[in-house]
Motif scaffolding. Sequence first.
Motif, PDB file in Angstrom:
ATOM      1  N   LYS A 184     -23.433  35.227  39.766  1.00  0.00           N
ATOM      2  CA  LYS A 184     -22.739  35.791  38.606  1.00  0.00           C
ATOM      3  C   LYS A 184     -21.342  35.220  38.387  1.00  0.00           C
ATOM      4  O   LYS A 184     -20.616  35.690  37.516  1.00  0.00           O
ATOM      5  N   LYS A 230     -27.328  32.954  32.946  1.00  0.00           N
ATOM      6  CA  LYS A 230     -25.881  33.111  33.132  1.00  0.00           C
ATOM      7  C   LYS A 230     -25.370  32.199  34.236  1.00  0.00           C
ATOM      8  O   LYS A 230     -24.377  31.476  34.060  1.00  0.00           O
ATOM      9  N   LYS A 275     -25.818  28.978  26.323  1.00  0.00           N
ATOM     10  CA  LYS A 275     -24.848  29.708  27.141  1.00  0.00           C
ATOM     11  C   LYS A 275     -23.653  28.820  27.488  1.00  0.00           C
ATOM     12  O   LYS A 275     -22.494  29.272  27.455  1.00  0.00           O
TER      13      LYS A 275
END
Length: 304
Positions: A184, A230, A275
């Motif tokens: 993350k 992500k 992204k």
Amino acid sequence: MTGSLWQRLLCGVRRVRQRPDWPQFAGPDWAERIMGVTVTDNFHAKQGRSTGRWILEGEGEGRQLAVYLKRHYRLPRLHGWLATLWPGRGWSPALQEALHLDWAKEHGLPVPQVVAAGESIGPWGKLQSFLAVEELTGMLPLHQAIPAASRHMDGPTFARWKRGLVAEMARLTRELHLRRCFHKDLYLCHFYLPQADTLSEPVCWRGRMHLIDLHRLARHPLTWRWWQVKDLGELAYSSEVAGVTPRDRLRFWRYYVGDDGRLGAWWLPRAVLLKWRRYRRHNEKKGSPQRHKEHKERQSERDS
């Protein structure tokens, strides 16, 4: 120790873990002093937390230990009450990150070693925590290591060096994602490499690259595709450094997907590209990409 509910509620208790040699450097009463100790350098404080590099002298001539100390002075009161009621769950960010580092080490992922960690629970819902990890001495984040290697090596050697580097990066990322675990915050500045490896090509890459800043690590078996995009988008955005080419990114993708294709999907490259562009647009509003990388470097130094 966690004591009884009444002890946690009225007096407060301390729950700690330590490496066997830690008291030889920090002293026998280190747990009482840890939240107020003055660190050696790289001190940063913000919003109830602080980080810094702490160099300790051990018992015996020439013994020294360098750690990065992360402290949380004001944590959400809700977490404090949860820790008061269920103290064994590890509600503080320091103990959570220590557990993440333990998990990574158990699964063969090179990460910094936890030297000490703990939390103070109570009284009346108060919660504080700390984490000390051993410094990755003599190592550089990849957004610095790659340009350095490009300056020190000739063209063919640098090309071979990057092939080994990309393969190891892909292996580490793949090992996480196959387990449906996600960093993350997967930027180049969170991969560390020995500085000596920017001068010559390592014989074997496996185990030389370390991954830091695992405080957000989590497993997502159901929504894993979202977190996969992500992670890969962050990594692609942060790869905009000198020495990295489109061919390197394509090679990473091939190693990452693997022969079995378990992590691939027909739509995934497009999603990662979108992204990536989104991160670029977002951070261009804050400044240049280079300024963002410098910010991430400072953040990684504070959080490591």
